[in-house]
Write an enzyme that holds these catalytic residues in place. Structure first.
Site, short mmCIF file in Angstrom:
data_model
loop_
_atom_site.label_atom_id
_atom_site.label_comp_id
_atom_site.label_asym_id
_atom_site.label_seq_id
_atom_site.Cartn_x
_atom_site.Cartn_y
_atom_site.Cartn_z
N ASP A 158 -17.63 -14.38 14.82
CA ASP A 158 -17.90 -15.30 15.51
C ASP A 158 -16.89 -14.93 16.94
O ASP A 158 -16.53 -14.68 17.15
CB ASP A 158 -17.86 -16.29 15.51
CG ASP A 158 -16.09 -17.13 15.40
OD1 ASP A 158 -14.95 -16.36 15.79
OD2 ASP A 158 -15.41 -18.16 14.28
N ASP A 215 -11.71 -21.62 13.27
CA ASP A 215 -12.26 -22.83 14.29
C ASP A 215 -13.74 -23.26 13.31
O ASP A 215 -13.70 -22.22 11.93
CB ASP A 215 -12.40 -23.09 15.52
CG ASP A 215 -13.19 -21.58 16.11
OD1 ASP A 215 -13.38 -20.80 15.23
OD2 ASP A 215 -12.65 -21.65 16.93
N ASN A 273 -10.32 -1.82 1.10
CA ASN A 273 -9.09 -2.29 1.65
C ASN A 273 -9.33 -2.40 3.49
O ASN A 273 -8.82 -2.97 4.02
CB ASN A 273 -7.74 -1.28 1.33
CG ASN A 273 -8.32 -0.36 2.18
OD1 ASN A 273 -9.14 0.37 2.87
ND2 ASN A 273 -7.59 1.26 1.78
N THR A 288 -14.54 -16.32 18.39
CA THR A 288 -13.24 -16.55 18.59
C THR A 288 -11.81 -16.31 17.73
O THR A 288 -12.12 -17.03 16.40
CB THR A 288 -13.15 -17.89 18.96
OG1 THR A 288 -13.49 -18.90 17.92
CG2 THR A 288 -13.43 -18.61 19.69
N HIS A 323 -8.45 -11.09 -1.19
CA HIS A 323 -8.36 -9.65 -1.75
C HIS A 323 -7.85 -9.64 -3.80
O HIS A 323 -7.64 -9.58 -4.38
CB HIS A 323 -8.32 -8.08 -1.21
CG HIS A 323 -9.27 -7.63 -0.58
ND1 HIS A 323 -10.09 -6.16 -0.54
CD2 HIS A 323 -10.29 -8.38 0.27
CE1 HIS A 323 -11.33 -7.35 0.11
NE2 HIS A 323 -11.20 -7.61 0.37
C1 LIG Z 1 -7.09 2.34 2.66
O1 LIG Z 1 -8.33 3.23 1.96
C2 LIG Z 1 -8.35 4.08 2.75
C3 LIG Z 1 -8.97 5.62 1.58
O2 LIG Z 1 -10.40 4.81 1.28
C4 LIG Z 1 -6.94 4.91 3.18
O3 LIG Z 1 -6.92 6.25 3.46
C5 LIG Z 1 -6.10 4.18 4.00
O4 LIG Z 1 -5.42 4.30 4.05
C6 LIG Z 1 -5.99 2.84 3.25
N1 LIG Z 1 -5.49 1.77 4.56
C7 LIG Z 1 -4.50 0.99 3.74
C8 LIG Z 1 -4.30 -0.15 5.26
O5 LIG Z 1 -3.90 0.78 2.84
#
Ligand SMILES: *[C@@H]1O[C@H](CO)[C@@H](O)[C@H](O)[C@H]1NC(C)=O
Ligand SMILES: *[C@@H]1O[C@H](CO)[C@@H](O)[C@H](O)[C@H]1NC(C)=O
Length: 322
Positions: free
Chosen positions: A243, A250, A96, A245, A68
């Site tokens: 998958d 792998d 995310n 595992t 990302h």
């Molecule tokens: C991912 O985005 C959401 C809102 O869409 C938020 O509430 C959450 O905390 C975020 N997760 C991380 C791991 O940052």
């Protein structure tokens, strides 16, 4: 730790292929920190290994986070930035959702700052951590050029550029193509899904009311569809492994595609489409070939729009711009 028997081979090939300027981005070098922060790599590796020993599922989180990060504005640590009251960051996009492992990056960065403050970028810490997570999980070992700088932009709206789980192979080929990746490199990078899980929100469209003529996606095996539906009965955030595992790097992801068990549309399409099927079959049969192509492709991805010199900074805290 699972050692790849191909350790020596990969290491050797890397040494040849990557020493030169083949993937040259000005300023990035394998030994970038050798004088300024000689223990940076060791610190990252030890921190990642320790974290994965207690929670192996974090390997997928780190690899995905690196992907990302690189995909948006280049590998500049922008994914690590927290939102502020004036700025909604990439992190807060629905895309995310399976990103995990931010604490590992913070932990490694803090130890590095104690030894050599202001030298090692968060983007490099993340790139090294993803690399170490792949190896820890049984995947190939490879060296990566370092010297990335951290960016100062992280905007939720930029995440629309990420490849989507509903993409078909033409969409994938063109999206990856725009970033300079060949079809083969795209399939190899997709193999990163050998680690981790998908959430129902990203594949439930395949399980009912799929299209005008099918209730369930015909590209999906009907028994697999039943299993996935069962998982999804507990909600959108329920998870299915890509998958059999999920913590092992792998080639079983490609075997799953051959059995019509790919979880996302963007996974199964690689086997359904005649443009990519032969590559999937090749990787399913020959793990060494997958490993080799994967490490070449991920090193290349790690250099996407790498920022160096004046265009970036070395963040003090990976969650906030200086
Ligand atoms: C991912 O985005 C959401 C809102 O869409 C938020 O509430 C959450 O905390 C975020 N997760 C991380 C791991 O940052
Ligand atoms: C792939 O999906 C796009 C829409 O995202 C569509 O226009 C295209 O026809 C599809 N291609 C194939 C081969 O199904």
């Amino acid at each position: 730790m699972v050692f790849s028997h191909l350790f020596a081979v990969f290491f050797f090939i890397n040494a040849i292929v990557l020493r030169g300027d083949k993937f040259g981005v000005d300023g990035l070098r394998m030994d970038y920190y050798i004088m300024s922060c000689p223990f940076a790599e060791t610190i990252v590796r030890n921190t990642v290994n320790r974290a994965l020993q207690s929670d192996p599922t974090l390997a997928a989180g780190l690899l995905r986070m690196h992907f990302h990060d690189c995909w948006i504005e280049g590998c500049d640590g922008s994914i690590l930035i927290d939102s502020t009251k004036d700025n909604k960051a990439e992190k807060d996009s629905p895309a995310n959702l399976s990103l995990r492992g931010y604490e590992i990056i913070d932990d490694a960065k803090k130890q590095i700052e104690n030894q050599c403050p202001g030298v090692v970028s968060c983007a490099d810490v993340l790139a090294m951590a993803a690399r170490d997570a792949v190896f820890w999980s049984g995947g190939p070992i490879y060296d990566i050029p370092k010297g990335r700088k951290d960016g100062r932009r992280s905007k939720i709206e930029d995440t629309v550029k990420l490849p989507a789980p509903i993409f078909n192979s033409s969409d994938l080929i063109s999206t990856f193509g725009q970033r300079g990746f060949s079809v083969q490199e795209m399939v190899a990078l997709s193999g990163g899904h050998t680690l981790g899980v998908a959430r129902c929100s990203s594949f439930k469209n395949r399980l009912s009311n799929f299209d005008a003529t099918h209730d369930v996606d015909p590209a999906l095996d009907s028994n697999v569809a039943k299993t996935l539906s069962k998982i999804c009965s507990s909600g959108d955030s329920a998870q299915a492994p890509f998958d059999s595992t999920k913590n092992l790097f792998d080639n079983r992801y490609f075997n799953a595609l051959q059995m019509k068990a790919g979880v996302l549309t963007s996974d199964q399409t690689l086997f359904t489409s005649p443009r990519t099927r032969a590559i999937v079959n090749g990787y399913a049969m020959n793990q060494a070939m997958f490993f080799f192509d994967f490490q070449q492709a991920i090193v290349k991805m790690g250099l996407l729009d790498a920022k160096e010199g004046a265009s970036g900074e070395v963040r003090e805290d990976c969650r906030t711009i200086n």
